[in-house]
Each structure stands twice: as structure tokens, then as C-alpha cells.
Design an enzyme around this catalytic site. Structure first.
Site, PDB file in Angstrom:
ATOM      1  N   LYS A  28       0.792  -1.220   0.000  1.00  0.00           N
ATOM      2  CA  LYS A  28       0.000   0.000   0.000  1.00  0.00           C
ATOM      3  C   LYS A  28       0.832   1.281   0.000  1.00  0.00           C
ATOM      4  O   LYS A  28       0.365   2.338  -0.437  1.00  0.00           O
ATOM      5  CB  LYS A  28      -0.936   0.008   1.210  1.00  0.00           C
ATOM      6  CG  LYS A  28      -2.041  -1.030   1.169  1.00  0.00           C
ATOM      7  CD  LYS A  28      -3.157  -0.635   0.237  1.00  0.00           C
ATOM      8  CE  LYS A  28      -4.373  -1.545   0.377  1.00  0.00           C
ATOM      9  NZ  LYS A  28      -5.485  -1.107  -0.469  1.00  0.00           N
ATOM     10  N   SER A  53      -8.662  -0.495   6.671  1.00  0.00           N
ATOM     11  CA  SER A  53      -8.607  -1.441   7.785  1.00  0.00           C
ATOM     12  C   SER A  53      -7.214  -1.522   8.381  1.00  0.00           C
ATOM     13  O   SER A  53      -7.007  -2.138   9.410  1.00  0.00           O
ATOM     14  CB  SER A  53      -9.039  -2.842   7.326  1.00  0.00           C
ATOM     15  OG  SER A  53      -8.143  -3.326   6.341  1.00  0.00           O
ATOM     16  N   GLU A 179      -9.592 -13.892  -4.016  1.00  0.00           N
ATOM     17  CA  GLU A 179     -10.383 -13.349  -2.903  1.00  0.00           C
ATOM     18  C   GLU A 179     -10.632 -14.415  -1.849  1.00  0.00           C
ATOM     19  O   GLU A 179     -10.585 -15.617  -2.145  1.00  0.00           O
ATOM     20  CB  GLU A 179     -11.755 -12.894  -3.403  1.00  0.00           C
ATOM     21  CG  GLU A 179     -11.753 -11.776  -4.410  1.00  0.00           C
ATOM     22  CD  GLU A 179     -13.175 -11.443  -4.849  1.00  0.00           C
ATOM     23  OE1 GLU A 179     -13.601 -10.304  -4.628  1.00  0.00           O
ATOM     24  OE2 GLU A 179     -13.848 -12.311  -5.433  1.00  0.00           O
ATOM     25  N   GLY A 183     -15.838 -13.478   0.765  1.00  0.00           N
ATOM     26  CA  GLY A 183     -15.971 -12.145   0.188  1.00  0.00           C
ATOM     27  C   GLY A 183     -15.688 -12.134  -1.289  1.00  0.00           C
ATOM     28  O   GLY A 183     -14.780 -11.456  -1.763  1.00  0.00           O
ATOM     29  N   ASP A 185     -17.054 -10.835  -3.934  1.00  0.00           N
ATOM     30  CA  ASP A 185     -17.768  -9.833  -4.725  1.00  0.00           C
ATOM     31  C   ASP A 185     -17.092  -9.608  -6.075  1.00  0.00           C
ATOM     32  O   ASP A 185     -17.766  -9.373  -7.089  1.00  0.00           O
ATOM     33  CB  ASP A 185     -17.866  -8.516  -3.956  1.00  0.00           C
ATOM     34  CG  ASP A 185     -16.501  -7.933  -3.630  1.00  0.00           C
ATOM     35  OD1 ASP A 185     -16.109  -6.948  -4.269  1.00  0.00           O
ATOM     36  OD2 ASP A 185     -15.830  -8.477  -2.743  1.00  0.00           O
ATOM     37  N   SER A 279       1.190  -9.731  -0.527  1.00  0.00           N
ATOM     38  CA  SER A 279       0.776  -8.330  -0.409  1.00  0.00           C
ATOM     39  C   SER A 279       1.159  -7.647   0.895  1.00  0.00           C
ATOM     40  O   SER A 279       1.290  -6.422   0.945  1.00  0.00           O
ATOM     41  CB  SER A 279      -0.738  -8.205  -0.631  1.00  0.00           C
ATOM     42  OG  SER A 279      -1.450  -8.971   0.322  1.00  0.00           O
TER      43      SER A 279
END
Length: 301
Positions: A28, A53, A179, A183, A185, A279
Site C-alpha cells: 500500500k 482497515s 479473494e 468475500g 464480490d 501483499s
């Protein structure tokens, strides 16, 4: 990094891009620093607001400190304690909310309206996406041709950035998003052809507890991804243990999504050169120990 154990189990050659060693412990920082560095002087003076989060929160807080910008971060009350502490330690002003009852984006918009600060979203922003894509770009530059690349998927910043890098540097590489099963989606959005919004998923992969993809990220993902796969939480714990035992490194549950999918593919990857983006590695020590010991560790509401 590489692992002979992983390679032999798959009959493939696997390259790990270890963003758990990145500043703030996750990929990030790339997107946050890129986005903040592109703000003009007036915007910098008004400050920035982010919602996360944990990993984006830390990234924005540190990037803001390095650039001399005031940062306010909206974080869920159940975020891992280490992520809350680190965000505050980097100088971010943390505003707590209940992720199951409140809308973090609404809170951020209200704070921005009051202060004039710029909102730096965790994934659905062109400068954030561009920054995240440098992880895959570096991997392609380091190891050259890959047949497949597996990337964790929450809101889609890392996956969409990776797809852009692959398109420019390795057009023959198939890119997969991964994913948590609770979750999915993104998978459902890809199948339907439009963005699907879900309830906050209950998973140990706290970095992927997003409810939907973004407008920018979905457009890129839909156009270029080979497929979106899902894995169970138990598979993430198995990969946390493998990373600890074989590669001697700490990886958070979300950071294990890509490897879990690779292991699930098994013999289908035989003979391939495979990239795995790890990640992040920001996980509370007590929760990490409890998960590896099979005692749970992430309280789920």
C-alpha cells in the site's frame, strides 16, 4: 524469493514478490506515496483523509509524514491492534468507526467537507492504482517472463495495477485475482459483468474485507483478468504456516491469498513460471500465534 518445497510440490517455478518487506509492511505504501506526491501545494496544506482497515492507513500516514502533510485516517474499531498503533505511530490522526454499522466513505466525505482535505481512497484512484502497479512491474523486471501471476484482491488496486503492468511488460502473462471465499464480490462482479456489492465479509483476511470493487478498478479488471479465484480461510492459515516454516517470514492472512490459489491450482501450473505477490505482513503477534496454533485468533462478529 523462491522456495524449492513449493516448486517441487507444483512442478513449477514460483517467484514471490515480498511486499511484506515493503515500508509499512505492505504494498500500500506504493500507491499512497504516489498519490500524495502528486498533490499541489494548496492541497497539501489542507491535508488528506483516508479510510482503511490498516495497511492503506499506515501507508498514507507515513507518506504524509514524509511529505509534510497532515493525515486523518478512518479505521474500523476491530482493525488489528498493530495496524492501529502503527498508523498513530506514523503520525496519523485516527478516527474509529464500526465497520458493520457505519459507512467509512460517508464519514470520510463528512470530514473532508469540514476541513477541505483531499480524500485518498484505498484503491479506486488512478494515482493509487498506478503506484500499486509498480510491484508487478518490478517483478517482471527482476524475473522476466512469467506464464501466470496471482494477486490478492480486495478493492482491486493491486490487481488492476498489476494488470496494467502485465499489459505493458508481459502481455502473454495470465493474471489472476484471488479473494477470500466469504468475500467473493469481485468474482461475482466478473461473472455478472457489473459491480456486485456484498455485506462486509467475515474472514481472517482483514485486508480483503471490502464490499465491492471500485469504478476504476473494475473497468481494468474486467478488461484484462484471466479469472478471479477464491480460497477458504483455512487455506490461508496453511499458507501462513508454510511461509513461516519454509521461507522464514511472517505473512498476514490477506498476503496469503495468492499462494493459496496457486496451491489450489496444483498440477495445472506444472512447467510454468509463476509469480505470486505477497501483499503484506502486518498481523498482530498474538493473533498470528493463535492462528498457527489452530486456535482462531481473529474475532469475527
Amino acid at each position: 524469493m523462491t522456495s524449492r518445497t513449493v516448486d517441487e510440490s507444483l512442478g513449477a517455478t514460483v517467484f514471490f514478490k515480498c511486499e511484506n518487506f515493503q515500508r509499512t509492511g505492505a504494498f500500500k505504501f506504493r500507491g499512497a506515496f504516489n498519490a500524495l506526491s502528486r498533490l499541489d501545494a494548496a492541497a497539501r496544506a489542507r491535508g488528506v483523509i483516508a479510510f482503511s482497515s490498516g495497511n492503506h492507513a499506515q501507508a498514507v500516514a507515513l507518506a504524509a509524514r514524509l511529505l509534510g502533510i497532515r493525515a486523518t485516517i478512518v479505521m474500523p474499531e476491530d482493525a488489528p491492534p498493530t495496524k492501529l498503533q502503527a498508523t498513530r505511530g506514523y503520525g496519523g490522526h485516527v478516527v474509529i468507526y464500526d465497520r458493520y454499522r457505519e459507512d467509512r466513505e460517508e464519514i470520510a466525505r463528512r470530514l473532508a467537507a469540514e476541513s477541505g482535505a483531499s480524500i485518498i481512497p484505498p484503491y479506486d484512484h488512478p494515482d493509487v492504482i498506478a503506484g500499486q502497479g509498480t510491484a508487478a512491474a518490478e517483478l517482471f523486471e527482476d524475473v522476466e517472463a512469467l506464464d501466470s501471476l496471482f494477486v490478492s484482491l480486495g478493492g482491486g488496486g493491486l490487481l488492476s495495477g498489476s494488470l496494467l503492468s502485465a499489459g505493458a511488460l508481459a502481455p502473454g502473462c495470465k493474471v489472476y485475482g484471488v479473494e477470500p471465499a466469504a468475500g467473493n464480490d469481485g468474482q461475482r462482479s466478473l461473472r455478472r459483468g457489473s459491480i456486485v456489492r456484498i455485506e462486509v465479509p467475515k474472514t481472517i483476511a482483514d485486508g480483503a474485507q471490502t464490499q465491492c470493487l471500485g469504478r476504476h478498478t473494475f473497468a481494468i479488471i474486467r478488461r484484462g483478468v484471466a479469472d478471479i479465484l477464491t480460497v477458504a480461510d483455512a487455506e490461508l492459515v496453511d499458507c501462513m504456516r508454510l511461509f513461516a516454516d519454509r521461507l522464514k517470514m511472517v505473512v498476514e492472512p490477506t498476503g496469503c491469498l495468492a499462494l493459496a490459489a496457486v496451491r489450489g491450482q496444483g498440477a495445472r501450473l506444472a512447467g510454468q513460471r509463476v509469480g505470486v505477490i505477497v501483499s503484506g505482513g502486518n498481523v498482530d503477534a498474538a493473533q498470528y500465534g493463535a492462528l498457527l496454533a489452530g486456535q482462531g485468533g481473529f474475532p469475527l462478529k
